[in-house]
Design an enzyme around this catalytic site. Structure first.
Site, PDB file in Angstrom:
ATOM      1  N   PHE A 274      17.507 110.002  -2.333  1.00  0.00           N
ATOM      2  CA  PHE A 274      18.187 110.766  -1.287  1.00  0.00           C
ATOM      3  C   PHE A 274      18.242 109.900  -0.035  1.00  0.00           C
ATOM      4  O   PHE A 274      17.213 109.507   0.511  1.00  0.00           O
ATOM      5  CB  PHE A 274      17.475 112.087  -0.967  1.00  0.00           C
TER       6      PHE A 274
ATOM      7  N   ASP B  37      14.446 102.482   2.773  1.00  0.00           N
ATOM      8  CA  ASP B  37      14.774 103.662   3.561  1.00  0.00           C
ATOM      9  C   ASP B  37      13.478 104.407   3.839  1.00  0.00           C
ATOM     10  O   ASP B  37      12.933 105.091   2.967  1.00  0.00           O
ATOM     11  CB  ASP B  37      15.772 104.531   2.795  1.00  0.00           C
TER      12      ASP B  37
ATOM     13  N   LYS C 238      14.174 110.628  11.644  1.00  0.00           N
ATOM     14  CA  LYS C 238      13.291 111.800  11.691  1.00  0.00           C
ATOM     15  C   LYS C 238      12.240 111.717  12.807  1.00  0.00           C
ATOM     16  O   LYS C 238      12.538 112.036  13.937  1.00  0.00           O
ATOM     17  CB  LYS C 238      12.650 112.037  10.318  1.00  0.00           C
TER      18      LYS C 238
HETATM   19  C1  LIG Z   1      14.903 108.935   2.807  1.00  0.00           C
HETATM   20  C2  LIG Z   1      15.928 109.633   3.625  1.00  0.00           C
HETATM   21  N1  LIG Z   1      16.976 108.933   4.108  1.00  0.00           N
HETATM   22  C3  LIG Z   1      17.929 109.507   4.867  1.00  0.00           C
HETATM   23  C4  LIG Z   1      17.880 110.854   5.169  1.00  0.00           C
HETATM   24  C5  LIG Z   1      18.965 111.471   5.994  1.00  0.00           C
HETATM   25  O1  LIG Z   1      18.525 111.782   7.261  1.00  0.00           O
HETATM   26  P1  LIG Z   1      19.399 112.756   8.206  1.00  0.00           P
HETATM   27  O2  LIG Z   1      19.297 114.128   7.613  1.00  0.00           O
HETATM   28  O3  LIG Z   1      18.770 112.645   9.552  1.00  0.00           O
HETATM   29  O4  LIG Z   1      20.800 112.233   8.173  1.00  0.00           O
HETATM   30  C6  LIG Z   1      16.816 111.617   4.692  1.00  0.00           C
HETATM   31  C7  LIG Z   1      16.735 113.067   4.988  1.00  0.00           C
HETATM   32  O5  LIG Z   1      16.025 113.819   4.372  1.00  0.00           O
HETATM   33  C8  LIG Z   1      15.812 111.001   3.887  1.00  0.00           C
HETATM   34  O6  LIG Z   1      14.786 111.695   3.400  1.00  0.00           O
END
Ligand SMILES: Cc1ncc(COP(=O)(O)O)c(C=O)c1O
Length: 390
Positions: free
Chosen positions: A130, A215, A244
């Site tokens: 994700f 990520d 986050k």
């Molecule tokens: C690993 C990871 N990358 C990217 C995102 C996307 O972040 P945002 O919701 O701030 O766009 C998330 C959101 O849960 C995530 O867990």
């Protein structure tokens, strides 16, 4: 709710106040927050240092756009790169934008530095990942809910199984720009790969002149007991995405940190964001870095790992849960199928017992409390879980 698009199915609770690890609903009921807004509230609700920084900044300057410099942009870049041991940063707002930025930077590097023919770069990604909700990111999602009916999809991604370095090795071609993975798949159910997964990816990327992009939007900034989860397994990525918790639970703040010879290939006009790196975001981001610099949140997350594991071991022995995975103050818990309860039903029972948590993938529950939760409060939450499962 007739005027709200139905793209979420939240738990039936209406919250109005928060402080530390606690939330209060409109009826005055108090709940222990065991989701921390998917780890965006790692420092707790209303952390005094973060709130004070935001208040002060609201009174002076909030937005100038990147058309002009401001006095907090360079200090934020200096602070975040020093904290993460990286050379350069690029500020954005949401996690998905940070991932998009990393993808763009990696493709640009492939064309301008590695010599991949323009338009042909490939990025290797993992099943079950994700990375956000933009059209390019969902193009390589393997979750039908996230992907279906949003085509046509962006090409250029090659999907391999998670935690399988051999599959990555087989997928690398001269056109491979990068490998993009989460150090731990958070939304996937807190899936923790073998300890040699990231080191083997690092070796493969080094040997093949491929970028390693990690990520850490969810795994980073204290959650697993480290500033970056990659430090837990002794790896340094070429690019790391953060989001986050970088915004302290106050506003969206994200960034890509990493190699200057990659991020430095972006030139004025080739990428940007009206809000990325705004003064309020930078002020909060600097305050977040200051909290992480002390190491106390990382230490507390590591200290919670053992009690969390002991309690979950007991639930597994009693066959109330089928299995669990945990690292730091983060756990993915699979409800025992014999109970006939969905993860959502368990979360409803938890709410009735004063704990807010979130299910994922049918029968898995995620626990990710703010890192200000005390060990006694964590036990309270786990008492509630035990009771809910009983
Ligand atoms: C690993 C990871 N990358 C990217 C995102 C996307 O972040 P945002 O919701 O701030 O766009 C998330 C959101 O849960 C995530 O867990």
């Amino acid at each position: 709710m007739a005027h709200l698009a139905p793209n979420y199915a939240p738990l039936d609770v209406t919250l109005t106040q928060g402080g530390g690890a606690w939330l209060t609903d409109i009826h005055g009921n108090r709940y222990l927050d065991c989701l921390a807004s998917y780890s965006a509230v790692n420092f707790g609700h209303g952390h005094p240092a973060l709130i004070a920084a935001a208040h002060e900044q609201l009174d002076s300057l909030t937005l100038v756009s990147r058309a002009f410099d401001h006095d907090l942009l360079a200090p934020f870049a200096d602070a975040l790169t020093a904290l993460t041991g990286t050379e350069m940063m690029l500020p954005m707002n949401t996690g998905a934008e940070a991932v998009e930025t990393a993808i763009k930077a990696a493709r640009r590097w492939a064309y301008l530095s590695k010599g991949v023919p323009d338009g042909q770069a490939e990025i290797i990604v993992a099943e079950g990942a994700f990375h956000g909700r933009t059209t390019t990111i969902i193009s390589f999602s393997t979750d039908p809910d996230a992907r279906d009916h949003y085509g046509p999809y962006t090409p250029g991604f090659v999907t391999v199984p998670y935690d399988d370095p051999d599959a990555v090795a087989a997928a690398i071609t001269p056109r491979t720009a990068a490998i993009l993975v989460e150090p731990i798949q958070g939304e996937g159910g807190v899936i923790i790969p073998s300890v040699d997964y990231l080191p083997r990816l690092r070796a493969l990327t080094d040997a093949n002149n491929v970028l390693l992009i990690l990520d850490e939007v969810q795994s980073g900034l204290g959650r697993t007991g480290y500033t970056l989860d990659q430090q837990r397994v002794g790896v340094a990525a070429d690019l790391t995405t953060l989001g986050k918790a970088l915004g302290g639970g106050i506003m969206p703040v994200s960034a890509v940190v990493g190699r200057a010879d990659v991020l430095g290939l972006l030139t004025p006009g080739t990428h940007g964001s009206t809000f990325g790196g705004n003064p309020l975001a930078c002020r909060i981001g600097i305050a977040v870095v200051q909290l992480l610099k002390t190491g106390e949140f990382q230490e507390h997350a590591r200290a919670l790992e053992a009690p969390l594991g002991e309690r979950l071991d007991k639930l597994r022995e009693r066959q109330l849960i089928a299995d669990y995975r945990r690292v730091g103050a983060w756990a993915g818990i699979d409800v025992a199928p014999s109970l006939g309860l969905s993860g959502k039903e368990v979360c409803v029972r938890l709410r009735d017992r004063g704990v807010l948590a979130k299910d994922t993938h049918g029968s898995t529950i995620r626990l990710a409390p703010p890192l200000v939760i005390s060990e006694a409060e964590l036990h309270e939450a786990l008492d509630a879980l035990e009771d809910a499962l009983e």
